[in-house]
Design an enzyme around this catalytic site. Sequence first.
Site, PDB file in Angstrom:
ATOM      1  N   ALA A 199       2.531  36.334  -0.969  1.00 29.59           N
ATOM      2  CA  ALA A 199       2.553  36.450   0.493  1.00 29.59           C
ATOM      3  C   ALA A 199       2.412  35.063   1.109  1.00 29.59           C
ATOM      4  O   ALA A 199       1.666  34.220   0.598  1.00 29.59           O
ATOM      5  CB  ALA A 199       1.403  37.339   0.942  1.00 29.59           C
ATOM      6  N   THR A 200       3.095  34.831   2.200  1.00 29.21           N
ATOM      7  CA  THR A 200       3.033  33.526   2.864  1.00 29.21           C
ATOM      8  C   THR A 200       1.616  33.216   3.348  1.00 29.21           C
ATOM      9  O   THR A 200       1.235  32.051   3.441  1.00 29.21           O
ATOM     10  CB  THR A 200       4.025  33.516   4.056  1.00 29.21           C
ATOM     11  OG1 THR A 200       5.297  33.897   3.552  1.00 29.21           O
ATOM     12  CG2 THR A 200       4.135  32.160   4.698  1.00 29.21           C
ATOM     13  N   GLY A 231       3.504  45.913  -1.817  1.00 30.92           N
ATOM     14  CA  GLY A 231       3.470  45.615  -0.389  1.00 30.92           C
ATOM     15  C   GLY A 231       3.668  46.887   0.405  1.00 30.92           C
ATOM     16  O   GLY A 231       3.387  47.989  -0.091  1.00 30.92           O
ATOM     17  N   SER A 232       4.175  46.729   1.607  1.00 36.71           N
ATOM     18  CA  SER A 232       4.310  47.891   2.493  1.00 36.71           C
ATOM     19  C   SER A 232       5.449  48.802   2.036  1.00 36.71           C
ATOM     20  O   SER A 232       6.405  48.359   1.394  1.00 36.71           O
ATOM     21  CB  SER A 232       4.577  47.413   3.914  1.00 36.71           C
ATOM     22  OG  SER A 232       5.774  46.663   3.931  1.00 36.71           O
ATOM     23  N   GLU A 290       4.875  49.240  -5.770  1.00 34.00           N
ATOM     24  CA  GLU A 290       3.557  49.788  -5.431  1.00 34.00           C
ATOM     25  C   GLU A 290       3.350  49.568  -3.940  1.00 34.00           C
ATOM     26  O   GLU A 290       3.298  48.422  -3.486  1.00 34.00           O
ATOM     27  CB  GLU A 290       2.450  49.114  -6.252  1.00 34.00           C
ATOM     28  CG  GLU A 290       2.440  49.529  -7.710  1.00 34.00           C
ATOM     29  CD  GLU A 290       2.337  51.027  -7.910  1.00 34.00           C
ATOM     30  OE1 GLU A 290       1.772  51.727  -7.044  1.00 34.00           O
ATOM     31  OE2 GLU A 290       2.853  51.523  -8.929  1.00 34.00           O
ATOM     32  N   CYS A 342      -5.123  48.856  -0.413  1.00 32.27           N
ATOM     33  CA  CYS A 342      -4.240  50.033  -0.533  1.00 32.27           C
ATOM     34  C   CYS A 342      -5.008  51.217  -1.081  1.00 32.27           C
ATOM     35  O   CYS A 342      -4.533  52.341  -1.022  1.00 32.27           O
ATOM     36  CB  CYS A 342      -3.033  49.717  -1.398  1.00 32.27           C
ATOM     37  SG  CYS A 342      -3.493  49.273  -3.056  1.00 32.27           S
TER      38      CYS A 342
END
Length: 478
Positions: free
Chosen positions: A174-175, A225-226, A249, A283
């Site tokens: 992730a950034t 991620g989403s 996932e 999550c």
Amino acid sequence: MKSYQELADKWIKGNGEEYLDINPADKDHVLAKIKLYTKDNVKEAINRAVAKFEEWAKTPAPKRGSILLKAGELMEQEAQEFALLMTLEEGKTLKDSIFEVMRSYNLLKFYGALAFKISGKTLPSADPNTRIFTLKEPLGVVALITPWNFPLSILVWKLAPALTAGNTVLLKPATKTPLLVAKLVEVLSKAGLPEGVVNLVVGKGSEVGDTIVTDDSVAAVSFTGSTEVGQRIYRLVGSKKRMTRIQLELGGKNALYIDKSADLTLAAELAVRGAFGLTGQSCTATSRLIVHKDIYSQFKQRLLERVKKWRVGLGTEDVDMGPVVDEFQFKKDLEYIEYGKNAGAKLIYGGNTISRKGYFLEPTIFEGVTSEIRLFKEEIFGPILSVTEAKDLDEAIRLVNAVDYGHTAGIVSTDIKAINEFLARVEAGVIKVNKPTVGLELQAPFGGFKNSGATTWKEMGEEALEFYLKEKTVYEGW
Ligand SMILES: NC(=O)C1=CN([C@@H]2O[C@H](COP(=O)(O)OP(=O)(O)OC[C@H]3O[C@@H](n4cnc5c(N)ncnc54)[C@H](OP(=O)(O)O)[C@@H]3O)[C@@H](O)[C@H]2O)C=CC1
Ligand SMILES: O=C(O)CCC(=O)C(=O)O
């Protein structure tokens, strides 16, 4: 204020725009200026991974494993520095960071050791002059795309089995959390990992993501991620010319059911820890409580008593919950709180911002949340808990299942029949009994159901290796 510019300059070498990596607990604290990768930079990284594949795949598996074991040792030696950086970059408490770092070095060691036992199988043949056996081989270049909320451990639980299996890797964290990953790459290098085996690319997913997943040199994509981004990747990968293995996932909307037989003090503890630990940015977080009507008011009282003692503050202090990760997530949480108030749910705790220099929110609880409203159905990814009353176990199970997600679920109960009914009928990849929904152990496989994952391959445990290996079947006759 601590700077990580040197670390960034050494390991993150993009030619694109500049990104400020900021401490979410103090908006004035810039950890480093990051030079993001362009699409061309990404293509160069893929080419490096392709060029290195043959050599790495031919490196004997025990040698590959030894490098991971060494990296695990080095990370353990530097655990405090890793944890501090994690707290400064992502915001979670130092206690939670240390826990994540421990899991990460243990993952390196676990998959390092598994390199010594990568094996196929031997099967009997109908022909007396034939032997049938299988060989396990790496896939090629694998792309790993990971989120910010477990910035180290999620990445390591993909990377370690990928390397053990002999793949070369394109790593796209992730950034928001690139420095921690730069530090991981540094440790791998110190442990003897040859250059080009792991290729870090730090670029905005919305800009470089498609370039990564659609490249025909990429043999597999593992994404966490989403659900929204995961579904996009699923479609793109499906339309590639090259068949590409995929693991997804995704999001969750996890429920914890408090049965009428539950120990209510334990139930309140599990609810608060699951909902507000890691600022709800997990999550596996408990986002919904389903409570049996017979014990509703006693439980509510215990819940409120427990949450009042929950301490919010800087992750570097002795607290239970740090800030929200960034301004975007902070605004999103606040919108959900406003929405909840207007949608007929009753705010029974929190709901306010805390005036400090970072993105601090009170733990927030709504009751009377019906299954029709967004608070019940949508992943928020913040410290906001919805409570819904159920008239019996049957209704509770229906409510647990009444969302599109199926990541994690939990039951607090002393009634073995209720527990078994719950285990049999709830649709979730992980089910916890008298335990918080958060907290996974590395030796156990996990993966979500429904829109929480593609259910193709499990992560963690020995099972995780399977995603990164292909199996060749040999019929050897004489
Ligand atoms: N099931 C599980 O095990 C877990 C699931 N999650 C889920 O992750 C989400 C939170 O993480 P968050 O980082 O916000 O999730 P995102 O889906 O926004 O991002 C995840 C990763 O994908 C990248 N990305 C974004 N857009 C694209 C694209 N179009 N193509 C390829 N990659 C892309 C991101 O890059 P960039 O940072 O540059 O945007 C980041 O590296 C929650 O939904 C949570 O439930 C989190 C942890 C575990
Ligand atoms: O709960 C855990 O231990 C980790 C789960 C996870 O990966 C997450 O919540 O993002």
